[in-house]
Structure formats: structure tokens, C-alpha cells
Design a protein around this motif. Structure first.
Motif: not given
Length: 547
Positions: A219-228
């Protein structure tokens, strides 16, 4: 605190499986002419030494011979063949230097399962002897023709497949996912991460359904991909010494934006160091292993300016490590996460207490393994390791004839021309007043220390490899709570005695030593920790293509 749940598929598996199709597999007849047996992955000749995850390959006929000599059932032998076809017969559990991180992780889980999970299918005394020997090796020179290494490699794969087929809920790990528990080749981190968070399964069964720790990181990975995709995080260029509470500075605006994007504070577009920013800095400090002072430092700014892609790689790497999490612990469990510098005591899903610890400094690494804490030793002698005698004590003895006496030490023998030295029980004993033993090939244990000030540090890697406890009396009282004769008063007396005293626990307590540099705690906060031993650096070089 890190959550512990079942082993499951590595993210590489999930990425590859969602892109696989029947054209990449061979249909093999079962001999009846009208049915098909389970498929076997076609050998991938595109995997070479240049792009492979590991750097050692072996002859494919070895697998044919292994399956035949061990009379393995088709359900296992076909999986083994398919597993190595997918890897082009690249080693899964060894590289040129010895056991891989994945091998050590699986073996830790394996030991727990055979000891506490009563998994008789995984018991193999000969394999245990060999693995214990290899695990104790800091470095090996692995040859692709070493018959003992190859046999251990194939036995590990057999046990790995057996475990997954018998211990994981049906449908949560697909065959091709299982084949990619161990990374196969270097991949693009952003492509891998994006595929992982967007994948879909027709049966709506996913790996994270059976591993909450993996799910929370995903779930945190999804947030970081979105930030990217949104352009990343702001670069913090302000000098920390200029940013004090109540001050105004244009550099505060990107700092606040950063902490808002990382969910450490609410949005605030002013350029003033106010209470909102102070709270955001405190939250960031908590997540990165610092005391929450609310004071901005150059070190905090350096952590903020780690490239977003590097954080994505760090999350992916630790999601991979979480495949080796043991089953939901049965009863007591002591967990130490080395980069976190925290010891966690659990009983099933219940957290009993946490404790700050000091771990090994670089060059004297605390190893990752599982053990059984079985004995408490009050007022212990410290039997000084040979390495410390030769490198530290002998030079001091040459300078000062009274060195041993001044440190309450004595010579009790000789070995190979080197004196055998021990330190007597007492207030200045390097082990403090108590130690806790869980026998292992690394000679690592828990112990007290007279150097109490080290527990006040944020980063606590100072020992020669053993783990120092900030409150050993609390641990002793907890471990001996089922022994009525060991009251708190008696424990205190034994800790302050002048004679060494061993006490055996009624029931050993499993100890798990881990190395997570990214995890989500019980409160849903994403934590990052320093790669104090360089394990992340080594793994990332093997896992990802260079950016």
C-alpha cells in the motif's frame, strides 16, 4: 512494531505471473492421451550471466538425476524442473560468495517451522547439518561443479516447494509465482513496482491476502509510485541551522510540502516554522529512528533528499524479505530488527513489550537467524573471544602489565599460543549482570552492559556482534515468570552476586533476528532505517538494472 505472518510470494513472482500466458509453458501429456498434466515452464535461455540475479549456473541434467535418485513424486519433481527452467539453471540459494540472503531467510523460517510448527515433511537432519555449516561461513568460493553445494541447492528447492504446497492456502500463490520467489534477473524498479500495484488476478486471490506485512508495504509502494508520477518530492536545500522555531524562510515552504506529501503533517503553505511544522518534523523523526525533538538537522535533510526511486527500491527489497516471515507465532516470540535497534516481545498477535537494544557495529555484524532462548545466566563470566584478545587485549597488556587486574580479568589457559582470558562477574563486566543464551553457530546472545549511555543514542550499532539489552532485569522477570521461586527480589540478588549461576527455562522461547530497513508498524506508519551493514546495497545491485 513489525508484524509477523505467513511466508508468501516475492514481488518478482507477482510481476511476472500477471504477464505470463500459456505460450510460455509446455503442455506435457500424462500418458493417457486425452488429459494434460500440470504445465512446466519453458526454459528461458535469455537469462545469462550478464543479466541474472545470481552469478553461478549448473548443468540441467543435475536436476534430472536428482529427481530420479530421490524418487520424488511428480507434484514435486515437475515443480523443481519448472523452477530451474524459469531460472535457466541459475542457482537460487547460492552465489559465488556462499548462501544468499534469500537462503538464510528461508532457512530461518524452515527452522521455526520444524521446531514450533511440527512440520515433519520439512525435517531433514543431513540438510540441517550442511546448512548450519554453510550458514556459519562469512564467505565461500562456490563452484558450479561442487556436488555438496548443488545437492544442498536442490534440497532447499525441494523443501521450499514442499512448504509452499502444504502450508499456504490454495490459490494464493500460483505456480509461476512460486518459481519466482527468488529474483531471477535484474529488472527496472519503476516498471516492477508499477506492475505490482496494478496487477489483477482472475480468481481475486492475492498474496497479500495471507501476508499483512507485505500488504501494508505494498500500500505504501502504491503511494510512492503515485508520488513519482506526480513529479516526486521537493528537494530540501535550506540550511538546517537557519531554520528555527518561529523563524521565517522561503526554504520552509518546500519543507512543509515534503512533509505533507509524506503524510507527516497537514498542508500549510506559510513560510514560518510553526507548531504544524514542528509536529511534522517529529513524525518524520519517529519514522526514521530519531528521537522526536522537532528540531531540523542536516542529517534529517539528508534523509529527506534520498531520491524517491531509491526509497521505492528499498520498499521493494523489504517486501521481498517479508516472504520469509514465519507463520503467525504460536505463543511467545522475541524479535529483534537489527536496523531498528529494537527488541519486540510478542505472545501470538499480542505485543508484550518493546526494548531498545545495541547491536553489532559494522565489521562485527549481528547475524540474521532463528534460535531458542533456553538459559538465563546470572552474574556471568565473560569468556573473551580470541579475536578481541589478539586485537585489543594483548596490545594493552604489552603497554600495561596491570591491564588484566585493572579490568577484573584473569588468564585461565592457553590455546595455540594465545592466552584464554575471562572477565570475572562484577559491576564492570562487559556482559553486565546477566546474559540470555540461545545456542547458535555465531556465538551471539543477549546480555546486560555497564555502558548504559549508548541506549540514549538514536543509532545503536556499537557491540562486537551480541545484542545488549537496555532493561535486562525486565527480560529476566518475563522469562522466569512461570518459576515461582524466581521472584523479582531473587532475580535482583542473583544479578548482583559474585558467582555465575545458570537457570534453564521451562520452555525455550524462539528468537528471530531480522534485517528490515522498511516496514509498517502497528499504527500504520511507514518506517525507514539505515542500511547499517550494506545488505540493501548489495541486494539492490543484484536486483535492479542501473537507473
Amino acid at each position: 512494531m513489525i508484524k509477523i505472518l505467513t511466508t508468501a510470494s516475492l514481488f518478482f513472482a507477482l510481476f511476472i505471473s500477471c504477464r505470463s500466458n500459456s505460450k510460455s509453458e509446455n503442455d506435457i501429456s500424462n500418458g493417457s492421451g486425452n488429459e494434460k498434466q500440470k504445465k512446466i515452464t519453458k526454459r528461458d535461455h535469455g537469462i545469462t550471466a550478464a543479466n541474472a540475479f545470481n552469478d553461478v549456473f549448473f548443468d540441467s541434467m543435475t536436476v534430472v538425476k536428482f529427481n530420479a535418485e530421490n524418487s520424488l513424486p511428480d507434484s514435486i519433481s515437475r515443480r523443481i524442473t519448472s523452477f530451474y527452467n524459469a531460472r535457466n539453471y541459475q542457482f537460487a540459494w547460492f552465489d559465488k560468495e556462499g548462501l544468499t540472503e534469500q537462503a538464510r531467510g528461508f532457512w530461518n523460517m524452515h527452522n521455526y517451522q520444524t521446531t514450533y510448527g511440527n512440520d515433519t515433511l520439512l525435517k531433514d537432519d543431513a540438510l540441517k547439518v550442511q546448512m548450519d555449516r554453510y550458514a556459519a561461513e562469512d564467505s565461500m568460493n562456490v563452484s558450479s561443479t561442487d556436488s555438496k553445494v548443488i545437492l544442498t541447492e536442490l534440497k532447499l528447492t525441494q523443501h521450499f516447494i514442499t512448504y509452499n504446497l502444504n502450508s499456504i492456502g490454495k490459490g494464493y500463490i500460483k505456480r509461476k509465482e512460486m518459481e519466482r520467489f527468488i529474483p531471477i534477473k535484474k529488472m527496472d524498479a519503476l516498471l516492477l513496482a508499477d506492475s505490482l500495484v496494478t496487477k489483477k488476478h482472475k480468481d481475486n486471490k492475492y498474496y497479500e491476502d495471507v501476508n499483512i506485512s507485505f500488504k501494508l508495504l505494498k500500500d505504501q509502494l502504491a503511494k510512492y509510485i503515485s508520488l513519482s508520477k506526480q513529479g516526486g518530492l521537493p528537494v530540501i536545500s535550506v540550511a538546517a541551522k537557519k531554520i528555527k522555531k518561529g523563524a521565517a524562510d522561503p526554504g520552509i515552504i518546500p519543507l512543509k510540502k515534503y512533509l505533507w506529501l509524506t503524510a507527516d503533517m497537514q498542508p500549510d503553505t506559510t513560510d514560518i516554522f510553526n507548531d504544524v511544522l514542528e509536529g511534522g518534523i517529529k513524525n518524520f523523526q519517529l519514522r526514521f529512528g530519531y528521537k522526536p525533538t522537532g528540531v531540523l538537522t542536516d542529517r534529517l535533510i539528508a534523509d529527506m533528499n534520498v531520491p524517491l526511486l531509491d526509497r521505492i527500491k528499498q520498499i521493494l527489497l523489504n517486501m521481498g524479505r517479508m516472504q520469509w516471515l514465519i507463520n503467525e507465532p504460536i505463543g511467545q516470540l522475541i524479535l529483534v530488527n537489527i536496523p531498528e535497534f529494537i527488541l519486540h516481545v510478542k505472545e501470538g498477535k499480542t505485543k508484550v513489550f518493546d526494548m531498545t537494544v545495541v547491536v553489532g557495529k559494522e565489521g562485527h555484524n549481528t547475524m540474521m537467524f532463528t534460535g531458542d532462548l533456553s538459559q538465563v545466566v546470572f552474574s556471568p563470566y565473560w569468556n573473551v573471544p580470541v579475536s578481541i584478545v589478539t586485537k585489543e587485549i594483548l596490545p594493552e597488556m604489552n603497554k600495561r602489565p596491570d591491564y588484566l587486574a585493572s579490568h577484573n580479568m584473569e588468564i585461565v589457559g592457553s590455546s595455540g599460543g594465545i592466552p584464554v582470558i575471562r572477565q570475572l562477574p562484577g559491576g564492570d563486566n562487559s556482559l553486565g549482570k546477566i546474559k540470555f543464551l540461545f545456542p547458535n553457530s555465531y556465538n551471539i546472545y543477549f546480555h546486560d552492559t555497564p555502558a548504559k549511555s549508548l541506549f540514549q543514542r538514536d543509532k545503536r550499532a556499537f557491540s562486537h556482534g551480541c545484542i545488549r539489552l537496555s532493561d535486562p532485569a525486565k527480560m529476566a522477570n518475563y522469562l522466569l515468570q512461570d518459576r515461582a521461586e524466581w521472584s523479582p527480589e531473587k532475580i535482583d540478588s542473583a544479578m548482583n552476586g559474585d558467582k555465575e549461576q545458570y537457570v534453564k527455562l521451562k520452555k525455550p522461547v524462539p528468537v528471530l533476528i531480522t534485517y528490515y530497513t522498511a516496514w509498517v508498524d502497528d499504527n500504520g506508519l511507514l518506517h525507514f532505517a539505515d542500511d547499517i551493514y550494506g545488505h540493501d546495497k548489495k541486494a539492490i545491485e543484484k536486483m535492479f538494472v542501473k537507473s
